[in-house]
Design an enzyme around this catalytic site. Structure first.
Site, PDB file in Angstrom:
ATOM      1  N   HIS A 262       0.858  -1.188   0.000  1.00 49.73           N
ATOM      2  CA  HIS A 262       0.000   0.000   0.000  1.00 49.73           C
ATOM      3  C   HIS A 262       0.887   1.228   0.000  1.00 49.73           C
ATOM      4  O   HIS A 262       1.955   1.223   0.614  1.00 49.73           O
ATOM      5  CB  HIS A 262      -0.899   0.016   1.244  1.00 49.73           C
ATOM      6  CG  HIS A 262      -2.069   0.942   1.104  1.00 49.73           C
ATOM      7  ND1 HIS A 262      -1.985   2.280   1.376  1.00 49.73           N
ATOM      8  CD2 HIS A 262      -3.329   0.718   0.684  1.00 49.73           C
ATOM      9  CE1 HIS A 262      -3.164   2.841   1.146  1.00 49.73           C
ATOM     10  NE2 HIS A 262      -4.000   1.922   0.722  1.00 49.73           N
ATOM     11  N   GLU A 317      -8.079  -5.062  -0.214  1.00 47.65           N
ATOM     12  CA  GLU A 317      -8.605  -5.869  -1.328  1.00 47.65           C
ATOM     13  C   GLU A 317      -8.520  -7.368  -1.060  1.00 47.65           C
ATOM     14  O   GLU A 317      -9.301  -8.143  -1.605  1.00 47.65           O
ATOM     15  CB  GLU A 317      -7.848  -5.544  -2.622  1.00 47.65           C
ATOM     16  CG  GLU A 317      -7.681  -4.083  -2.906  1.00 47.65           C
ATOM     17  CD  GLU A 317      -9.006  -3.328  -3.106  1.00 47.65           C
ATOM     18  OE1 GLU A 317      -8.961  -2.205  -3.584  1.00 47.65           O
ATOM     19  OE2 GLU A 317     -10.079  -3.870  -2.772  1.00 47.65           O
TER      20      GLU A 317
HETATM   21  C1  SDX Z   1      -6.182   0.213  -3.054  1.00 48.19           C
HETATM   22  O1  SDX Z   1      -4.233   4.641  -1.961  1.00 48.19           O
HETATM   23  C2  SDX Z   1      -5.254   4.043  -1.406  1.00 48.19           C
HETATM   24  O2  SDX Z   1      -5.732   4.400  -0.367  1.00 48.19           O
HETATM   25  C3  SDX Z   1      -5.804   2.899  -2.230  1.00 48.19           C
HETATM   26  C4  SDX Z   1      -6.890   2.076  -1.536  1.00 48.19           C
HETATM   27  C5  SDX Z   1      -8.158   2.878  -1.334  1.00 48.19           C
HETATM   28  O3  SDX Z   1      -8.918   2.556  -0.404  1.00 48.19           O
HETATM   29  O4  SDX Z   1      -8.439   3.756  -2.192  1.00 48.19           O
HETATM   30  O5  SDX Z   1      -6.395   1.627  -0.276  1.00 48.19           O
HETATM   31  C6  SDX Z   1      -7.313   0.861  -2.360  1.00 48.19           C
HETATM   32  O6  SDX Z   1      -5.909   0.585  -4.151  1.00 48.19           O
HETATM   33  C7  SDX Z   1      -5.383  -0.810  -2.333  1.00 48.19           C
HETATM   34  C8  SDX Z   1      -4.212  -1.369  -3.194  1.00 48.19           C
HETATM   35  C9  SDX Z   1      -4.795  -2.425  -4.140  1.00 48.19           C
HETATM   36  N1  SDX Z   1      -3.754  -2.831  -5.091  1.00 48.19           N
HETATM   37  C10 SDX Z   1      -3.098  -4.019  -4.955  1.00 48.19           C
HETATM   38  O7  SDX Z   1      -3.282  -4.796  -4.023  1.00 48.19           O
HETATM   39  C11 SDX Z   1      -2.114  -4.296  -6.082  1.00 48.19           C
HETATM   40  C12 SDX Z   1      -0.818  -4.864  -5.509  1.00 48.19           C
HETATM   41  N2  SDX Z   1      -0.118  -3.778  -4.740  1.00 48.19           N
HETATM   42  C13 SDX Z   1       0.830  -3.001  -5.435  1.00 48.19           C
HETATM   43  O8  SDX Z   1       0.861  -2.962  -6.779  1.00 48.19           O
HETATM   44  C14 SDX Z   1       1.432  -1.833  -4.656  1.00 48.19           C
HETATM   45  O9  SDX Z   1       1.668  -2.257  -3.381  1.00 48.19           O
HETATM   46  C15 SDX Z   1       0.646  -0.548  -4.644  1.00 48.19           C
HETATM   47  C16 SDX Z   1       0.325  -0.084  -6.018  1.00 48.19           C
HETATM   48  C17 SDX Z   1      -0.614  -0.721  -3.872  1.00 48.19           C
HETATM   49  C18 SDX Z   1       1.498   0.506  -3.955  1.00 48.19           C
HETATM   50  O10 SDX Z   1       2.620   0.659  -4.722  1.00 48.19           O
HETATM   51  P1  SDX Z   1       3.692   1.828  -4.444  1.00 48.19           P
HETATM   52  O11 SDX Z   1       3.378   2.554  -3.184  1.00 48.19           O
HETATM   53  O12 SDX Z   1       3.831   2.624  -5.690  1.00 48.19           O
HETATM   54  O13 SDX Z   1       5.018   1.029  -4.131  1.00 48.19           O
HETATM   55  P2  SDX Z   1       5.941   0.409  -5.250  1.00 48.19           P
HETATM   56  O14 SDX Z   1       5.120  -0.129  -6.370  1.00 48.19           O
HETATM   57  O15 SDX Z   1       7.018   1.395  -5.554  1.00 48.19           O
HETATM   58  O16 SDX Z   1       6.580  -0.865  -4.500  1.00 48.19           O
HETATM   59  C19 SDX Z   1       7.700  -0.689  -3.646  1.00 48.19           C
HETATM   60  C20 SDX Z   1       8.440  -1.994  -3.670  1.00 48.19           C
HETATM   61  C21 SDX Z   1       8.699  -2.440  -5.109  1.00 48.19           C
HETATM   62  O17 SDX Z   1       9.910  -3.123  -5.129  1.00 48.19           O
HETATM   63  P3  SDX Z   1      10.955  -2.650  -6.279  1.00 48.19           P
HETATM   64  O18 SDX Z   1      10.205  -2.755  -7.574  1.00 48.19           O
HETATM   65  O19 SDX Z   1      11.315  -1.209  -5.925  1.00 48.19           O
HETATM   66  O20 SDX Z   1      12.089  -3.612  -6.113  1.00 48.19           O
HETATM   67  O21 SDX Z   1       7.635  -3.031  -3.084  1.00 48.19           O
HETATM   68  C22 SDX Z   1       7.340  -4.023  -4.053  1.00 48.19           C
HETATM   69  C23 SDX Z   1       7.608  -3.410  -5.407  1.00 48.19           C
HETATM   70  O22 SDX Z   1       8.015  -4.437  -6.296  1.00 48.19           O
HETATM   71  N3  SDX Z   1       5.913  -4.312  -3.961  1.00 48.19           N
HETATM   72  C24 SDX Z   1       5.376  -5.504  -4.154  1.00 48.19           C
HETATM   73  C25 SDX Z   1       4.004  -5.330  -3.963  1.00 48.19           C
HETATM   74  N4  SDX Z   1       3.750  -4.058  -3.666  1.00 48.19           N
HETATM   75  C26 SDX Z   1       4.947  -3.424  -3.685  1.00 48.19           C
HETATM   76  N5  SDX Z   1       5.927  -6.692  -4.485  1.00 48.19           N
HETATM   77  C27 SDX Z   1       5.057  -7.737  -4.599  1.00 48.19           C
HETATM   78  N6  SDX Z   1       3.721  -7.660  -4.435  1.00 48.19           N
HETATM   79  C28 SDX Z   1       3.166  -6.472  -4.112  1.00 48.19           C
HETATM   80  N7  SDX Z   1       1.855  -6.395  -3.949  1.00 48.19           N
END
Ligand code: SDX
Length: 377
Positions: A262, A317
């Site tokens: 998140h 989610e």
């Molecule tokens: C919602 O913002 C809100 O409030 C949203 C929400 C709401 O109520 O409106 O809470 C609802 O959207 C919840 C999130 C739902 N999405 C998912 O579950 C999709 C999976 N999660 C990710 O894609 C990710 O965690 C995000 C998009 C939610 C957040 O991403 P960020 O803050 O941009 O962080 P990032 O992508 O830069 O990740 C940082 C690191 C990365 O490693 P590197 O690429 O730098 O080596 O953490 C890793 C990512 O690879 N990482 C994950 C991961 N989430 C982050 N690795 C594996 N699985 C994951 N889910």
């Protein structure tokens, strides 16, 4: 290369202004609606804890709390009819249209049939929030070859939505589970879709245009599109003994585990905890719930091992998926159900933005070619 070809980027003047890709960590507004405390895993709507609101509130009461600041647990919000012009549009949509596209189209068409003026008001918010469930239910029935069901004005929103979707009243446990999901999904600060709504209304555009833009933002799998992909990933794992290998392989390949991580929460998402309790208490819980719980344990451990620098915890989610499946929605309806719930938060932020408005227009660091002459033709 000489200046005429001009491929050398201009030496940008030293720009000391803050720059954060994706606006990560940037404060872009003030809000009195929700406190999203990422460090401590706390979520308050107008000061009230989300856990208490799930237990003692209803979606109707939550919408009133967000729009007016008043807590009145007796407030109900009934769904309203789909105007004929909008129903005509729904009937012309291909049956294969994505539910989020259908909802976005219906809200946009509905807005064209209304006189939505500036400034945005709680009355407009109520009208959009009460109309949208009827539109989604109508689309879901039409694509199944069934006729839409008119709203029952005596039913609160979630009860009414399920009635219009299924053509019969849902049992109290199902209504309570989906209402809890709507309460949990109603509002969450400056998430991507809410921020999109605020950008749109900040130009003094109208509430409907802002909600249509928010629906578009929520559709993405990194945001509201995640719960349907949670179901897919759980089915791909298939059994608890395959979880460790599947999760490790996915994370090593850079595959995002849907329902984890998140932008704000560095602790367990309190909404996931609330919805896990709801899912475990449901009579009609999906038969893969225990599998989901075992996969979660593995995912949290592997993510902590692979990303020790970044607290990647369960988000809303992950347990939204079993609750929505348990109330009888098909996975392709999950994002649209999230949009129905979040319409309360979007419209509350739209009202808040308009009340203390300033055009939202950030800057960008220019990385293009330096000033140059057009080549002689
Ligand atoms: C919602 O913002 C809100 O409030 C949203 C929400 C709401 O109520 O409106 O809470 C609802 O959207 C919840 C999130 C739902 N999405 C998912 O579950 C999709 C999976 N999660 C990710 O894609 C990710 O965690 C995000 C998009 C939610 C957040 O991403 P960020 O803050 O941009 O962080 P990032 O992508 O830069 O990740 C940082 C690191 C990365 O490693 P590197 O690429 O730098 O080596 O953490 C890793 C990512 O690879 N990482 C994950 C991961 N989430 C982050 N690795 C594996 N699985 C994951 N889910």
């Amino acid at each position: 290369m000489n200046a005429q070809q001009g491929t050398t980027p201009e030496a940008a003047p030293v720009d000391t202004r803050p720059y954060s890709p994706g606006l990560e960590g940037v404060i872009a507004a003030e809000t009195g609606l929700a406190l999203v405390d990422g460090e401590n895993g706390r979520l308050l709507y107008r000061g009230y804890r989300i856990g208490d609101l799930v237990e003692r509130g209803s979606y109707g009461a939550i919408t009133n709390l967000l729009w007016t600041g008043e807590w009145d647990p007796t407030v109900k919000l009934a769904t309203t009819p789909v105007p004929p012009a909008v129903m005509t549009v729904l009937r012309t949509l291909p049956k294969t249209a994505k539910p989020m596209d259908a909802l976005r189209t219906a809200v946009s068409m509905w807005g064209a049939t209304q006189d939505i003026t500036w400034p945005p008001t709680p009355e407009q918010a109520k009208a959009i929030t009460a109309f949208s469930p009827s539109a989604l239910a109508a689309f879901a029935r039409l694509r199944a070859g069934k006729e839409p069901v008119d709203p029952d004005p005596s039913l609160d929103l979630v009860d009414g939505f399920l009635y219009q979707l299924n053509g019969e009243r849902a049992d109290p446990g199902t209504i309570r589970a989906l209402d809890a999901y709507f309460v949990v999904g109603a509002e969450h600060g400056l998430n991507a879709s809410t921020f999109a709504a605020r950008v749109i209304v900040a130009t003094r555009s109208d509430m409907v245009s802002a909600v249509v833009g928010a629906i578009g933002a929520l559709k993405g799998p990194l945001h509201g599109g995640a719960p349907s992909e949670v179901v897919e990933q759980i089915h791909e794992v298939g059994s608890p003994d395959r979880a460790e290998a599947w999760v490790r392989d996915a994370v090593d390949k850079g595959v995002r585990l849907m329902g984890f991580g998140h932008r704000v929460y560095r602790a367990y998402d309190p909404r996931a905890a609330a919805l896990r309790k709801v899912a475990e208490s449901m009579d009609k819980k999906p038969d893969w719930l225990e599998l989901a719980i075992s996969i979660e344990d593995v995912a949290l451990r592997v993510l902590a091992e692979k990303h020790p620098d970044r607290a990647l915890k369960t988000n809303v989610e992950y347990y939204a998926a079993p609750v929505l499946m348990g109330v009888g929605l098909t996975p392709d309806l999950f994002p649209a159900a999230f949009a129905l719930a979040r319409t309360a938060g979007w419209t509350a932020h739209i009202i808040e933005q308009a009340a203390a408005n300033k055009l939202i227009r950030p800057d960008a660091i220019y990385t293009g070619p330096g000033e140059r002459e057009l080549p002689a033709s």
